[in-house]
Design a protein around this motif. Structure first.
Motif, PDB file in Angstrom:
ATOM      1  N   GLY A   1       1.691  12.722   2.517  1.00  0.00           N
ATOM      2  CA  GLY A   1       1.928  14.345   2.751  1.00  0.00           C
ATOM      3  C   GLY A   1       1.142  14.972   3.848  1.00  0.00           C
ATOM      4  N   LEU A   2       0.629  14.398   4.841  1.00  0.00           N
ATOM      5  CA  LEU A   2      -0.279  14.827   5.796  1.00  0.00           C
ATOM      6  C   LEU A   2       0.689  15.504   6.754  1.00  0.00           C
ATOM      7  CD1 LEU A   2      -2.855  12.024   6.859  1.00  0.00           C
ATOM      8  CD2 LEU A   2      -3.054  13.956   5.210  1.00  0.00           C
TER       9      LEU A   2
ATOM     10  N   LEU B   1       0.853  -1.267   0.173  1.00  0.00           N
ATOM     11  CA  LEU B   1      -0.021   0.081  -0.083  1.00  0.00           C
ATOM     12  C   LEU B   1       0.564   1.326   0.028  1.00  0.00           C
ATOM     13  CD1 LEU B   1      -2.977   1.277   0.438  1.00  0.00           C
ATOM     14  CD2 LEU B   1      -2.439   1.403   2.645  1.00  0.00           C
ATOM     15  N   LEU B   2       2.053   1.394   1.018  1.00  0.00           N
ATOM     16  CA  LEU B   2       2.782   2.079   0.904  1.00  0.00           C
ATOM     17  C   LEU B   2       3.414   2.651  -0.493  1.00  0.00           C
ATOM     18  CD1 LEU B   2       3.604   4.067   3.425  1.00  0.00           C
ATOM     19  CD2 LEU B   2       5.376   2.772   3.890  1.00  0.00           C
ATOM     20  N   ASN B   3       3.924   1.550  -1.064  1.00  0.00           N
ATOM     21  CA  ASN B   3       4.569   1.932  -2.272  1.00  0.00           C
ATOM     22  C   ASN B   3       3.427   2.477  -3.420  1.00  0.00           C
ATOM     23  OD1 ASN B   3       6.981   1.046  -2.028  1.00  0.00           O
ATOM     24  ND2 ASN B   3       6.685  -1.232  -2.237  1.00  0.00           N
ATOM     25  N   ALA B   4       2.204   1.730  -3.453  1.00  0.00           N
ATOM     26  CA  ALA B   4       1.304   2.320  -4.326  1.00  0.00           C
ATOM     27  C   ALA B   4       0.845   3.782  -3.957  1.00  0.00           C
ATOM     28  CB  ALA B   4       0.114   1.480  -3.977  1.00  0.00           C
ATOM     29  N   VAL B   5       0.940   3.963  -2.840  1.00  0.00           N
ATOM     30  CA  VAL B   5       0.472   5.483  -2.597  1.00  0.00           C
ATOM     31  C   VAL B   5       1.663   6.305  -2.970  1.00  0.00           C
ATOM     32  CG1 VAL B   5       0.253   7.300  -0.803  1.00  0.00           C
ATOM     33  CG2 VAL B   5      -0.945   5.104  -0.639  1.00  0.00           C
ATOM     34  N   LYS B   6       2.984   6.071  -2.652  1.00  0.00           N
ATOM     35  CA  LYS B   6       4.041   6.788  -3.386  1.00  0.00           C
ATOM     36  C   LYS B   6       4.169   6.876  -4.814  1.00  0.00           C
ATOM     37  CE  LYS B   6       7.129   5.796   0.497  1.00  0.00           C
ATOM     38  NZ  LYS B   6       7.928   4.898   1.071  1.00  0.00           N
TER      39      LYS B   6
ATOM     40  N   PRO C   1      -6.629  -1.504   8.523  1.00  0.00           N
ATOM     41  CA  PRO C   1      -6.900  -2.173   9.965  1.00  0.00           C
ATOM     42  C   PRO C   1      -6.252  -1.401  10.893  1.00  0.00           C
ATOM     43  CG  PRO C   1      -5.893  -3.744   8.635  1.00  0.00           C
ATOM     44  CD  PRO C   1      -6.038  -2.477   7.607  1.00  0.00           C
ATOM     45  N   PHE C   2      -4.893  -1.184  10.765  1.00  0.00           N
ATOM     46  CA  PHE C   2      -4.096  -0.459  11.860  1.00  0.00           C
ATOM     47  C   PHE C   2      -3.196   0.673  10.993  1.00  0.00           C
ATOM     48  CE2 PHE C   2      -1.640  -4.064  10.319  1.00  0.00           C
ATOM     49  CZ  PHE C   2      -0.482  -3.409   9.586  1.00  0.00           C
ATOM     50  N   PRO C   3      -2.674   1.434  11.699  1.00  0.00           N
ATOM     51  CA  PRO C   3      -1.818   2.751  11.305  1.00  0.00           C
ATOM     52  C   PRO C   3      -0.605   2.232  10.769  1.00  0.00           C
ATOM     53  CG  PRO C   3      -1.840   2.783  13.617  1.00  0.00           C
ATOM     54  CD  PRO C   3      -2.686   1.633  13.332  1.00  0.00           C
ATOM     55  N   VAL C   4      -0.597   2.544   9.316  1.00  0.00           N
ATOM     56  CA  VAL C   4       0.655   1.931   8.693  1.00  0.00           C
ATOM     57  C   VAL C   4       1.748   3.213   8.675  1.00  0.00           C
ATOM     58  CG1 VAL C   4       1.586   1.322   6.427  1.00  0.00           C
ATOM     59  CG2 VAL C   4      -0.787   0.752   7.003  1.00  0.00           C
ATOM     60  N   HIS C   5       2.899   2.716   9.422  1.00  0.00           N
ATOM     61  CA  HIS C   5       3.815   3.236   9.691  1.00  0.00           C
ATOM     62  C   HIS C   5       4.438   4.169   8.418  1.00  0.00           C
ATOM     63  CE1 HIS C   5       7.398   4.941  11.304  1.00  0.00           C
ATOM     64  NE2 HIS C   5       8.406   4.219  10.691  1.00  0.00           N
ATOM     65  N   GLY C   6       4.836   5.227   8.342  1.00  0.00           N
ATOM     66  CA  GLY C   6       5.176   6.101   7.179  1.00  0.00           C
ATOM     67  C   GLY C   6       4.176   6.529   6.266  1.00  0.00           C
ATOM     68  N   MET C   7       2.922   6.243   6.435  1.00  0.00           N
ATOM     69  CA  MET C   7       1.961   6.716   5.356  1.00  0.00           C
ATOM     70  C   MET C   7       1.608   8.308   5.549  1.00  0.00           C
ATOM     71  SD  MET C   7      -0.346   5.563   3.275  1.00  0.00           S
ATOM     72  CE  MET C   7      -0.191   3.780   3.426  1.00  0.00           C
TER      73      MET C   7
ATOM     74  N   MET D   1       4.273   9.237  10.909  1.00  0.00           N
ATOM     75  CA  MET D   1       3.929  10.578  11.295  1.00  0.00           C
ATOM     76  C   MET D   1       5.235  11.422  10.853  1.00  0.00           C
ATOM     77  SD  MET D   1       2.422  10.097  14.929  1.00  0.00           S
ATOM     78  CE  MET D   1       2.892  11.717  15.477  1.00  0.00           C
ATOM     79  N   SER D   2       6.187  11.111  11.279  1.00  0.00           N
ATOM     80  CA  SER D   2       7.507  11.957  11.159  1.00  0.00           C
ATOM     81  C   SER D   2       8.529  11.180  10.366  1.00  0.00           C
ATOM     82  CB  SER D   2       7.888  12.824  12.337  1.00  0.00           C
ATOM     83  OG  SER D   2       8.014  11.911  13.105  1.00  0.00           O
ATOM     84  N   ALA D   3       9.566  12.005   9.747  1.00  0.00           N
ATOM     85  CA  ALA D   3      10.619  11.317   9.158  1.00  0.00           C
ATOM     86  C   ALA D   3      11.542  11.132  10.437  1.00  0.00           C
ATOM     87  CB  ALA D   3      11.253  12.380   8.254  1.00  0.00           C
ATOM     88  N   PRO D   4      12.455  10.231  10.160  1.00  0.00           N
ATOM     89  CA  PRO D   4      13.416   9.983  11.172  1.00  0.00           C
ATOM     90  C   PRO D   4      14.522  10.851  11.150  1.00  0.00           C
ATOM     91  CG  PRO D   4      13.590   8.543   9.520  1.00  0.00           C
ATOM     92  CD  PRO D   4      12.527   9.376   9.186  1.00  0.00           C
ATOM     93  N   PHE D   5      14.254  12.195  10.934  1.00  0.00           N
ATOM     94  CA  PHE D   5      15.308  13.424  10.574  1.00  0.00           C
ATOM     95  C   PHE D   5      16.634  12.983  11.214  1.00  0.00           C
ATOM     96  CE2 PHE D   5      12.761  13.719  14.320  1.00  0.00           C
ATOM     97  CZ  PHE D   5      11.735  14.753  14.173  1.00  0.00           C
ATOM     98  N   THR D   6      17.593  12.572  10.278  1.00  0.00           N
ATOM     99  CA  THR D   6      18.893  12.190  10.672  1.00  0.00           C
ATOM    100  C   THR D   6      19.604  13.451  10.601  1.00  0.00           C
ATOM    101  OG1 THR D   6      18.419   9.991   9.947  1.00  0.00           O
ATOM    102  CG2 THR D   6      20.942  10.600  10.595  1.00  0.00           C
ATOM    103  N   VAL D   7      20.147  13.583  11.897  1.00  0.00           N
ATOM    104  CA  VAL D   7      21.078  14.867  11.738  1.00  0.00           C
ATOM    105  C   VAL D   7      22.437  14.611  10.897  1.00  0.00           C
ATOM    106  CG1 VAL D   7      22.495  16.701  12.757  1.00  0.00           C
ATOM    107  CG2 VAL D   7      20.248  16.033  13.559  1.00  0.00           C
ATOM    108  N   PRO D   8      22.793  15.156   9.811  1.00  0.00           N
ATOM    109  CA  PRO D   8      24.125  14.905   9.032  1.00  0.00           C
ATOM    110  C   PRO D   8      25.259  14.867   9.999  1.00  0.00           C
ATOM    111  CG  PRO D   8      23.154  17.034   8.572  1.00  0.00           C
ATOM    112  CD  PRO D   8      22.472  16.485   9.243  1.00  0.00           C
ATOM    113  N   ILE D   9      26.358  13.863   9.894  1.00  0.00           N
ATOM    114  CA  ILE D   9      27.315  14.069  10.845  1.00  0.00           C
ATOM    115  C   ILE D   9      28.280  15.274  10.286  1.00  0.00           C
ATOM    116  CG2 ILE D   9      29.596  12.603  11.342  1.00  0.00           C
ATOM    117  CD1 ILE D   9      28.035  10.345  10.735  1.00  0.00           C
TER     118      ILE D   9
END
Lengths: 390, 380, 467
Positions: free
Chosen positions: A53-54, A22-27, A42-48, B1-9
């Motif tokens: 772009g939320l 799903l993640l690939n498809a959205v991208k 069914p559960f929050p998909v990490h990185g979605m 939710m958020s990117a793993p914002f890695t700080v550049p070395i």
């Protein structure tokens, strides 16, 4: 009709069996210029969130606002109720006992922050009890990972469907109704959260005004506790509604005998009887210091209120306030009365205003008072050294 | 939710970024000066106002011991829970235990000042009614015997843990008992009739908070000089959350002690609180709350702030100052017996001594540790 | 649950051999399940008729509840005189049970909030049931002070409401009022947290519903949940915020309960260590109760693959740690009583250990300090029946801890003429039995009506246990 048709034909969904697909498809869809409306999982998909772009939610701010509100209400109310409206000192603590207010302040802060953020969440996410569930896709609550999107310009659906199945879609189809038309919600904007708070304001003001009006619930049967706060109870100095003459302390019924079993006096009230008493009754007590002292105590407690401490009618209650004056005890009239007659007056009452004290003072005390009165008379008859005779 | 914002070395080829060894070289001279000056000022204080000088020595010794214990405690928690996130960024906590022997020596020096500091060590103690019940426990030989035993246990278990990664659970057990005794003995007994059961937990909350502040500073410095690979903002966020949580924990324990004593209002108990809430001590009492709880709470409340290195460094500095003040307020009022607070030669000497000794004891271990990537110590 | 904390776990620089030691590479759920299988297994029990064993169990718990109702009826109609309280021991059984049940509740919040913040992902299988346990335990706790009022229908007098008695407000300086606020806030926030966690599963249940009325009811309660990612995104924020709020809340609740005692000047009650010591004790007893329930439930409902022995082991470690904290607190209290030199303090503690209630004291020490020590052995930590026995011991011990603190501190007053002994009457015991009846009845209903395992969270950790 044609417009709606084209609109409807431009929306489709694809469902997947794995979140990564799903993640690939959205991208992929976003990169290809399609508009991803939402995904249903069914559960929050990490990185979605990033893939769609939320932006991060602003709910933490609402939470903080509600927390501050809760704190303000808790501190304000505790200070107002404990120090201003009902200033009662307890436990030797100051009225504004800040350390003691911390626990309740903390609890109310958490309560309002928690309930407030959940309420805000329900509002911004349009969650409310519903009979019809919008945008419900089969399997999205079980094991399907579904994306709903709008076709980009000039891309036919079969092409996209092929791409989707190459990405692992188990099913993809056009959506024939317009349920996916999603307007950006007013409640998502900062103004929305602000409006929510402002909308809550009247209710807070209402609660506040109810507190200020608390004294207006006095009317019986309208108050919240069924009138238990306004009981039918006797107040001090009220006259009794059930006893004779409104008095609580009633004279004993006629013929009542004293428990100390001394024989009843062989006298009745009245002037003739008083004179007879003067003739027949001698004072059984000798003027010793002990008897005198007792007489003084009784006199000062009972008689002095009207007759005055010196027997000079300078009593605290009656004469000083301009009412009638009792018989002057140190006058020659009383001085010449025999003890028995004074005893009769003390027992049954005098010729003018005095009530009988036979019920209140014991027989011995009445005799001893007379001993004291005699001493007062002697003191008053003594010539005053400096001044002349009146 | 958020990117793993890695700080550049950091680009290490860029000039102007010192290596760790260079920093160490620069600091070494300063450390010697600090230690020398510190000792000088403390000795000077001994002639001016001996009780303050001894009290500052106690503060120095106790706080250095706490830094060492803070490191050990972090290490043992990490080892017991098998936490992996912290290992790449927390480095200083392996070096901190090196302070324990130093603190032990300083603590033993108090033998000569015990009668100045502690009411029970004065010659007239036996005639004081309030102390009768306690003299069996609080007397100079037994007290220093306990100091020796407690420090030996700490150094021994600490060595096993820090060098061999063994005995983390055993350390926590030993720590719970000995740290309680240490707090009761060294600080609580300054007050002749006071006692508070939460006292050791209060000491623990301050100690642990200080430990986190120190490792946070070291993690940020290490990243600045480019020695931690792949440090991410999220890891800063974790450190920020820990600081925030334990600052709140400190406030919670503080409130538990204060509220209960204030509420019950028993004369034997209110002694130290009453001293602090009156006169010139009062501003310091509130300042203590602000430094240890108020400012960190406000500074770190936002999520962005928890990942910001400047804010983190500022908070850690505030917390270290707060820790010193907290100890000062526990030690000084009873020692000065109603005198006013002051900052003079002996206070300055104590602080310089802490900084200097801290650097001299920990830096070599730290250097040795940071360069080769260490393995996670193994639990038993 | 995939929240942003997942990315925080650093690079896996743990050597292969050691990773197993910490359980990092082990799956959280056994049986290599598919998503659909999880749905079937979690929601299945709520859709079938309950087995005979369930009916037997609920008839027993309902009978227990009836015993409690009888006790409450006796108390209300005949008065508090039906209890064994006397002028010296004015607080005993009821407050003991109150503190006991509040403490039981704490583990649920700890699992749902604190372990969530600490990213202990093993919590996902047990948090739903543990949170339910919290809510039921707080309900049981609340009944005791309300019954003790003698006129339970006037319980609302304890809240600050505008009344017709002129300016008359509750006393905000009283720890008992703090209790009112703490317990009600705790109940409301726990219920909210639980409900928020339930939303996605209610939606699943709704979509699986076969009868119309069930579907309608679940539609109303699932608030139109459709699994939208926009909602999920906010949902995770709210969940995180609620966890952040619940963590200090749960600490504050038992702190305030401890202050009912510690703000007094009674030796044995007035100790500054009470707040953290009570909180540790609450977590201790709560985890023991979670273990007791989970070990039975996983067996009865065939959930061994969800609630694995690794889950049990992790919980026993928490029990061991908090047990040691509680033991240290006992020792500190004893030492400080001696150290303070205060004869009353010393007497109270000697009286605890050697006086007429010494049996209760040593019961407490045995159950709370000695029995968890068996958890040092891995064999014990991974054998369910052994854990079950020990967890029940811990529960008994923690009940006795509250009894010892409350009764032994009171029963020997300052004046020997006021010394008294306390014995519970049958009415009090009946109410206590009734509270267990209420607790287990609600729990049994819960296991059949709602999904006992948070399916949406379990699915989230199913495939990527080592994120």
């Amino acid at each position: 009709m044609p417009i709606t048709e084209s609109l409807c034909n431009s929306r489709f969904r694809a469902s997947f069996a794995e979140p990564d697909q799903l993640l690939n498809a959205v991208k992929h869809l976003r990169a290809a210029g399609h508009r991803v409306l939402d995904t249903y999982t069914p559960f929050p998909v990490h990185g979605m969130d990033e893939a769609m772009g939320l932006k991060p939610s602003r709910l933490p701010r609402a939470c903080l606002a509600f927390a501050v509100l809760g704190l303000a209400i808790a501190v304000g109310f505790q200070v107002w109720s404990s120090a201003i409206d009902y200033p009662l000192r307890t436990g030797g603590k100051p009225l504004v006992a800040i350390p003691a207010f911390i626990p309740v302040a903390f609890e109310l802060t958490v309560l309002l922050a928690g309930l407030g953020v959940v309420a805000s969440f329900f509002v911004v996410s349009h969650l409310r009890p519903r009979f019809h569930i919008p945008d419900l896709h089969p399997g999205s609550s079980d094991d399907r990972f579904i994306v709903a999107a709008e076709l980009g310009p000039d891309v036919p659906f079969p092409t996209v469907a092929k791409e989707m199945s190459s990405l692992g879609a188990t099913e993809s189809c056009l959506l024939v109704d317009d349920r996916f038309h999603r307007e950006s919600s007013f409640w998502d904007r900062p103004a929305g959260v602000g409006t929510l708070l402002v909308a809550c304001l009247p209710s807070f003001l209402l609660v506040g005004s109810v507190l200020l009006l608390n004294r207006d619930f006095q009317q019986r049967n309208l108050s919240w506790d069924g009138g238990m706060g306004a009981p039918i109870a006797a107040q001090a100095y009220d006259s009794s509604g059930v006893l004779k003459g409104g008095k609580v302390l009633q004279p004993p019924p006629p013929g009542t005998l004293s428990r100390s079993a001394s024989p009843a006096l062989a006298f009745l009230a009245g002037k003739a009887e008083a004179e007879r008493a003067g003739r027949e009754l001698p004072n059984p007590f000798q003027p010793t210091q002990a008897h005198f002292n007792r007489g003084k105590v009784v006199y000062e407690r009972v008689c002095a209120t009207c007759h005055g401490r010196e027997g000079d009618n300078n009593g605290s209650v009656i004469v000083a306030r301009g009412a009638f004056a009792p018989t002057l005890l140190v006058s020659p009239v009383v001085r010449d009365m025999p003890d028995g007659r004074i005893f009769h007056i003390a027992t049954f009452g005098g010729p003018t205003k005095m009530q009988g004290y036979g019920d209140l003072l014991s027989r011995e005390d009445r005799w001893k008072v007379i001993l004291y009165v005699r001493e007062l008379q002697k003191a008053a008859a003594r010539p005053i050294p400096a001044g002349g005779q009146p | 939710m958020s990117a793993p914002f890695t700080v550049p070395i950091r680009d290490l080829t860029k000039s102007g970024i010192p290596t760790l060894a260079e920093i160490g070289d620069r600091l070494r001279g300063g450390a010697w000066v600090f230690v020398g000056l510190g000792i000088l000022l403390l000795v000077l204080g001994l002639f001016l106002q001996p009780e303050r000088s001894w009290a500052n020595l106690l503060l120095t010794a106790f706080n250095l011991a706490c830094v060492g214990l803070g490191g050990l405690f972090l290490l043992s928690i990490q080892s017991v829970t098998g936490a992996r996130w912290s290992d790449p960024i927390l480095k200083a906590h392996r070096a901190m235990p090196a302070l324990l022997p130093v603190a032990g020596v300083l603590m033993l020096l108090l033998w000569f000042g015990a009668s100045t500091l502690y009411p029970w060590a004065r010659p007239d103690a036996a005639s004081q009614h309030a102390l009768h019940g306690r003299l069996a426990w609080l007397n100079t030989p037994f007290f220093f015997a306990r100091v020796v035993v407690i420090f030996s246990l700490w150094i021994w278990t600490g060595h096993r843990l820090a060098r061999h990664g063994k005995g983390s659970a055993a350390f926590i057990l030993v720590f719970a008992v000995t740290f309680t005794l240490a707090n009761f003995d060294w600080l609580m007994s300054l007050e002749p009739i006071w006692s508070s059961t939460i006292f050791a937990i209060y000491g623990f909350s301050g100690m642990f908070l200080q430990g986190i502040a120190i490792v946070t500073i070291s993690a940020i410095v290490l990243r600045q000089v480019g020695l931690i690979p792949a440090v991410s903002k999220a890891q800063n966020h974790d450190l920020g959350k820990l600081l925030f949580a334990f600052s709140c924990f400190w406030a919670y324990i503080f409130l538990s002690q204060f509220l209960l004593i204030w509420y019950a209002n028993i004369p034997e108990e209110t002694g130290p609180m009453r001293l602090l809430l009156q006169g010139k001590w009062m501003p310091l009492f509130y300042l203590n709350l602000v430094l240890n709880f108020g400012l960190p709470f406000v500074l770190l409340l936002q999520r962005k702030a928890k990942t910001n290195e400047t804010v983190l460094l500022a908070t850690c500095t505030i917390l270290l100052a707060g820790r010193w003040l907290d100890l000062y307020l526990q030690i000084m009022p009873p020692v000065l017996q109603g005198g006013s607070p002051g900052f003079g030669a002996s206070e300055l000497g104590g602080i310089l001594l802490q900084l200097g000794l801290g650097h001299m004891a920990c830096w070599p271990v730290f250097m040795k540790d940071v360069n080769p990537a260490q393995e996670l110590p193994q639990a038993e | 649950m995939a929240h942003e904390a997942d990315v925080l776990t650093g690079p896996a620089d743990v050597p292969i051999g050691k990773a197993d030691h910490y359980g990092h590479n082990l799956p959280l759920i056994d049986g290599n399940k598919s998503y659909h299988q999880v749905t079937e297994e979690v929601f299945g029990p709520t859709e079938r008729r309950p087995p005979v064993a369930w009916w037997i169990a609920i008839s027993i718990t309902l009978s227990m509840l009836m015993v409690g109702v009888w006790g409450g009826y006796q108390t209300v109609t005949r008065g508090i005189g039906t209890w064994g309280l006397n002028r010296t021991v004015g607080w005993a059984f009821d407050i003991t049970n109150f503190v006991f049940w509040v403490g039981i509740g704490h583990a649920g919040t700890l699992i749902s909030a604190i372990l969530f913040l600490f990213r202990q992902r093993w919590r996902t299988s047990i948090n739903r049931a543990a949170e339910a346990m919290t809510i039921f335990a707080v309900m049981c706790a609340g009944t005791f002070p309300i019954i003790h009022m003698g006129r339970p229908w006037l319980a609302f007098w304890a809240t600050p409401y505008p009344n017709s008695r002129g300016p008359l407000w509750v006393n905000f300086k009283s720890p008992l009022l703090w209790d009112v606020f703490a317990i009600s806030t705790y109940f409301i926030i726990s219920l909210t947290f639980w409900y928020i966690g339930l939303l996605p599963d209610l939606a699943t249940q709704r979509d699986r519903a076969t009868t119309k009325w069930k579907r309608t009811l679940l539609s109303l309660f699932s608030l139109g949940w459709n699994g939208s990612n926009r909602t999920w995104s906010r949902y995770e924020t709210v969940y995180m915020l609620l966890a952040g709020l619940s963590t200090p809340l749960v600490v504050s609740v038992h702190t305030i309960v401890s202050m009912d005692f510690a703000t007094s000047v009674i030796p044995g009650w007035h100790a500054t260590i009470f707040p953290p010591y009570f909180v540790a004790g609450a977590v201790f007893s709560g985890f023991a109760m979670v273990l007791t329930l989970m070990i039975i439930a996983r067996k009865v409902m065939n959930l061994e693959e969800y609630i694995t022995t690794r889950h049990l082991e992790a919980m026993t470690k928490v029990v061991l740690a908090t047990g040691m904290i509680v033991g240290t607190a006992y020792a500190t209290e004893f030492f400080t009583a001696w150290y303070s030199g205060n004869p009353y303090e010393r007497y109270v503690f000697l009286n605890r250990a050697l006086g007429p209630y010494a049996w209760a004291y040593w019961m407490m020490v045995g159950c709370n300090v000695l029995s968890p020590q068996f958890f040092w052995f891995k064999k014990v930590r991974t054998t369910p029946w052994m854990i079950l026995i020990l967890s029940i011991f811990v529960n008994i011990g923690m009940w006795f801890e509250r009894f010892v603190i409350i009764v032994t501190s009171l029963h020997r007053d300052y004046l020997p003429s006021s010394w008294a002994m306390y014995r519970p009457t049958f009415v009090e015991v009946a109410i206590f039995i009734g509270s267990f009846g209420l607790f287990f009845t609600l729990f049994l209903l819960f296991t059949r009506v709602l999904p006992m395992i948070a399916a949406s969270e379990v699915k989230g950790v199913l495939k990527n246990a080592d994120h």
